[in-house]
Design an enzyme around this catalytic site. Structure first.
Site, mmCIF file in Angstrom:
data_model
loop_
_atom_site.group_PDB
_atom_site.id
_atom_site.type_symbol
_atom_site.label_atom_id
_atom_site.label_comp_id
_atom_site.label_asym_id
_atom_site.label_seq_id
_atom_site.Cartn_x
_atom_site.Cartn_y
_atom_site.Cartn_z
ATOM 1 N N PRO A 1 4.922 -2.348 2.367
ATOM 2 C CA PRO A 1 4.475 -3.732 2.214
ATOM 3 C C PRO A 1 3.772 -4.253 3.471
ATOM 4 O O PRO A 1 4.038 -3.785 4.587
ATOM 5 C CB PRO A 1 5.774 -4.493 1.958
ATOM 6 C CG PRO A 1 6.829 -3.661 2.604
ATOM 7 C CD PRO A 1 6.398 -2.238 2.444
ATOM 8 N N VAL A 2 2.885 -5.236 3.282
ATOM 9 C CA VAL A 2 2.169 -5.883 4.384
ATOM 10 C C VAL A 2 2.492 -7.375 4.321
ATOM 11 O O VAL A 2 2.422 -7.990 3.254
ATOM 12 C CB VAL A 2 0.650 -5.668 4.278
ATOM 13 C CG1 VAL A 2 -0.061 -6.315 5.458
ATOM 14 C CG2 VAL A 2 0.322 -4.187 4.212
ATOM 15 N N LYS B 1 2.273 -4.426 8.953
ATOM 16 C CA LYS B 1 2.371 -3.330 7.991
ATOM 17 C C LYS B 1 3.680 -2.603 8.254
ATOM 18 O O LYS B 1 3.884 -2.028 9.327
ATOM 19 C CB LYS B 1 1.167 -2.407 8.220
ATOM 20 C CG LYS B 1 0.801 -1.492 7.093
ATOM 21 C CD LYS B 1 -0.491 -0.779 7.491
ATOM 22 C CE LYS B 1 -0.940 0.198 6.433
ATOM 23 N NZ LYS B 1 -2.137 0.933 6.881
ATOM 24 N N ASP C 1 -9.843 8.003 2.874
ATOM 25 C CA ASP C 1 -9.241 7.102 1.885
ATOM 26 C C ASP C 1 -10.033 5.798 1.774
ATOM 27 O O ASP C 1 -9.479 4.701 1.809
ATOM 28 C CB ASP C 1 -7.786 6.817 2.255
ATOM 29 C CG ASP C 1 -6.984 6.300 1.060
ATOM 30 O OD1 ASP C 1 -7.423 6.510 -0.086
ATOM 31 O OD2 ASP C 1 -5.926 5.689 1.273
ATOM 32 N N GLY D 1 0.831 -1.190 0.000
ATOM 33 C CA GLY D 1 0.000 0.000 0.000
ATOM 34 C C GLY D 1 0.863 1.236 0.000
ATOM 35 O O GLY D 1 2.091 1.166 -0.127
ATOM 36 N N GLY D 2 0.217 2.394 0.134
ATOM 37 C CA GLY D 2 0.976 3.635 0.181
ATOM 38 C C GLY D 2 1.905 3.685 1.374
ATOM 39 O O GLY D 2 2.936 4.366 1.356
#
Length: 829
Positions: A526-527, A541, A638, A522-523
């Site tokens: 990485p997860v 996260k 968001d 994601g912004g």
């Protein structure tokens, strides 16, 4: 009048016919069998009896099934003898037994009643019980509740019914094979009542004893769980539990799966939604005897097993390797043992108290006294050389143990107190240890205070020379707290208590952040999927150095989401700030995010309309909590499919609060000179002028709603002639009275078309260009549920044309929150 008289015979015949149809709905007779293509439904329509095939097999079975979209099988007749053709039949044989025949008329299963009568019928009751009844007097000859499979439903008995009749659940061998598996669930007749799960004949899990109200080995059984079970005993030796929970809106039942896990499930009659409310195995510590005799298990510790005080590992080498089944042995002899071996009195034994624990198994229960007090328990145990531990529980009384203490677990709440008998020397050791610990704590605090004082002096001295130096992580953390974007009053935005995870713990859990465990990017960064030593699955996260989001977003999420508790918001478990790393630890969502299902050509078919309704309404309820129901007023900023995570039951949870903003109690709108979010989901007043409010979240929700209904991305082109965005395409179809063309072909069902079109209507109301025209989330939910029956016509939405190629493609490829624009806000005169 004469015409009415002529109609009376016809009406009578029609009534008789209807009566026969009604009987045929839930009853099987020798003349009215149930063939493979037919279904028998209970009078309440909550259960049905039907032929079915489990996943990954074409074999046919006869089973009782919950008559809701979840379609859970609660009982199987011919579980060990499947039908290999589609010509099977359930009927009443000439001797009065219920039998299952295959296409060759061979008997594969029978109720096998010795005293059956020819004049009998089988009826499916509203409880889900299939009964074989003597039609001459109504007497029940046989019932499926007497031979359950893997599911316990309301009014079913589990335990000892008579001397030769013990009712237990038995698991399926696998999800595709309902034959008798390795695990069984029931009550041990030789002990005070408690539930056990056995793996073959060995205990695998136990509930702890019943105190008349709850099972004291299940800490979740608080007052909310009371009266879900009733214990029935009689002088003839019967001792069984019945499940008595009643709710007109939902069915609560228990399923023993093929892995030996007992799950409490709730299925709602209204929409067929099912969820798992509780499971027997939440960690390794729930496995029977995980730490062996005289060992205690704590899932919050590493390693999870320790020896009880006064005991040491029997085999130190094996213990250190993580093989704890050998357990522990006593360090010092008890007084009675010393008298025998050394022929000397010595000092008397005492008791060490273990609080909030799951008491040991009663395999060696010595005696049970219900009338004594807790002090009486201790005195009696101390005067009996064979007593090595005791416990007291209201509703049970005194409990004693005379041999190995096994299956002890440390709880964080709602546990019992166990008193363990130890030698006098161990009591002295404990007192000395308390003094040592107290002294160590005092000295440690003094050392930390002096160190902090010296560090502050040093920082003050060097601050002027290092103004341009990069802040260390700890100082950056503190600076971010002072400049918190959560509130205009930084002192009101303090970090609440949140578990801190070490880097090593997370590295072990994720296999050093190996690519095989990467769930996505994601912004933020990485997860990764991780599994803690306790067995708990987590999502980690990890803030990347190249991320457009930084310490402010990290602190924002830590401080904000730690205060939120809602079933439709993802739960933050902790964080890590170590080795220049910033990581957030969440509950693991096995089905990843909504976009993984919604925009996948195969998986989208798993999202049937009722499931999509639940997802839309769940997101709406989560958003309503953020805007109105929580003690904080929060604008998410968001909302998009990749930020909607799905649990094991595909229930939605809103995630990613890095860009969220907190509003004051009377604040309705705010401006920002830093616009952050994702193209295609930002309201026009926010994207163009930096203004955000509840209505900007409503806009994002409207886009999301249209995407869920259509199965299409807003950022893609949906009209070859006009190059329209999804919103523009929906608006065009709406004005042409062809909104049905917007609906995902996977939802092709004329029965729900009008309801889906209502959702499209609400979606268009949410994306209207003017924020003042959009409804708030509370009204949106009322519109969706038809509490507001008449909907106003939608006005022109924003962004009816397709987004610019760079914008659309950028968002489409990554789905990240990448937009970060600085604005100069011009105030009108």
């Amino acid at each position: 009048m004469r015409g009415l008289k002529n109609l009376l015979p016809l009406l009578f015949l029609f009534a008789c016919f209807c009566s026969e149809v009604f009987i045929a709905l839930d009853t099987i007779t020798i003349n009215e069998p149930m063939r493979d293509s037919a279904t028998i439904v209970s009078a309440s329509q909550n259960f049905k009896l039907a032929f079915f095939s489990p996943v990954n097999t074409s074999d046919r079975y006869v089973g009782i099934i919950l008559n809701i979209p979840a379609q859970s099988v609660v009982w199987v007749a011919n579980r060990d003898d499947p039908i290999t053709d589609s010509a099977g039949m359930l009927t009443i044989s000439e001797d009065g037994n219920a039998v299952i025949l295959n296409g060759q008329k061979n008997v594969l299963w029978s109720s096998n009643v010795a005293n059956s009568v020819a004049n009998s019928s089988a009826q499916l009751l509203d409880t889900g019980n299939l009964v074989l009844r003597d039609n001459s007097n109504g007497r029940i000859l046989w019932e499926s509740f007497q031979t359950p499979t893997d599911t316990l439903v309301r009014t079913m008995k589990i335990g000892v019914i008579s001397k030769n009749n013990m009712i237990r659940l038995t698991s399926w061998r696998s999800p595709s094979d309902p034959s008798v598996g390795n695990f069984s669930f029931g009550v041990d007749p030789l002990q005070i009542p408690e539930f056990f799960i056995w793996n073959h004949s060995k205990p695998y899990w136990r509930s702890g004893p019943w105190n008349g109200n709850v099972f004291i080995g299940i800490p979740e059984m608080s007052s909310a769980y009371q009266n879900r079970f009733d214990l029935v005993t009689d002088p003839n030796g019967s001792e069984y539990f019945t499940h008595s929970f009643i709710n007109d809106l939902a069915l609560l039942y228990y399923v023993l799966n093929s892995s030996g896990v007992l799950a409490e499930k709730v299925s709602y009659y209204r929409d067929g939604h099912s969820k798992v409310a509780w499971t027997s195995l939440k960690s390794e510590c729930d496995v029977y005897g995980k730490c062996g005799p005289f060992g205690s298990c704590n899932p919050q510790h590493s390693p999870i097993c320790i020896c009880l005080q006064g005991f040491e590992p029997k085999n130190k080498e094996e213990w250190d390797k993580g093989n704890w089944t050998g357990g522990c042995s006593r360090k010092a002899l008890l007084q009675c043992d010393r008298n025998i071996s050394a022929r000397q009195e010595g000092k008397p034994d005492g008791f060490l108290k273990l609080a909030n624990i799951k008491i040991p198994d009663f395999a060696h229960l010595m005696e049970l006294l219900r009338s004594a007090t807790e002090q009486d328990c201790g005195n009696q145990c101390l005067n009996n050389c064979s007593c090595i531990a005791y416990a007291y529980s209201t509703g049970i009384g005194c409990m004693y143990w005379s041999s190995s203490l096994i299956d002890i677990q440390q709880f964080s709440f709602n546990g019992a107190d166990l008193h363990i008998r130890v030698a006098h020397t161990e009591l002295g050791f404990r007192k000395n240890m308390k003094a040592v610990i107290a002294s160590t704590v005092v000295l440690g605090l003094l050392f930390l205070a002096m160190s902090a004082f010296c560090l502050r002096k040093w920082l003050t001295r060097h601050r002027g020379n290092k103004q341009n130096a990069e802040l260390p992580l700890f100082e950056e953390w503190e600076a971010s707290k002072k400049e918190s974007i959560l509130s205009d009053k930084p002192e009101q935005s303090k970090l609440e208590e949140l578990p801190l995870y070490s880097y090593e713990t997370l590295a072990i859990a994720t296999d050093t952040f190996h690519l095989k465990n990467k769930l996505g990017t994601g912004g933020f960064g990485p997860v990764f999927k991780g599994i803690l030593l306790s067995g708990q699955k987590i999502a980690v996260k990890r803030l990347s150095n190249s991320s457009n989001q930084g310490i402010k977003e990290f602190m924002n999420e830590v401080e904000l989401i730690s205060k939120l508790q809602h079933r439709n918001l993802v739960r933050l478990l902790g964080c890590c700030v170590e080795r220049e790393e910033k990581m957030l630890i969440y509950e693991y969502m096995p089905n990843k995010s909504l976009d993984a299902y919604l925009f996948d050509l195969q998986k989208r078919y798993l999202l049937y309309w009722n499931r999509r309704k639940l997802i839309i309404e769940g997101i709406g309820r989560g958003l309503l909590y953020l805007h109105r129901d929580s003690r904080l007023k929060i604008i998410h900023r968001d909302l998009k499919p990749s930020n909607i995570l799905l649990d094991e039951e595909l229930n939605p949870k809103i995630s990613d609060f890095g860009l969220a903003r907190l509003f004051g109690g009377n604040q309705d709108q705010a401006n920002t000179n830093r616009v952050v979010g994702t193209y295609g989901y930002m309201a026009p007043e926010y994207a163009m002028k930096g203004k955000f409010s509840e209505k900007s979240d409503v806009y994002s929700f409207g886009v999301l709603l249209l995407e869920i209904v259509s199965g299409k991305k807003n950022t893609s082109s949906h009209d070859d002639e006009n190059d329209l965005s999804l919103i523009g395409y929906a608006w065009k179809l709406w004005n042409e009275n062809e909104a049905a063309k917007l609906v995902d072909p996977a939802l092709s069902d004329p029965r729900v078309e009008m309801e889906i079109l209502r959702y499209v209507h609400v979606g268009l109301l949410c994306v209207q260009e003017s924020a003042n025209d959009r409804p708030n989330v509370s009204n949106v939910l009322s519109m969706l549920n038809s509490e507001i029956a008449e909907l106003p016509p939608p006005k022109l939405p924003a962004y009816t044309a397709r987004l610019g190629s760079s914008e659309g493609e950028g968002s489409q490829q990554s789905g990240h929150s990448v937009n970060d624009v600085s604005l100069t806000i011009i105030q009108g005169r």
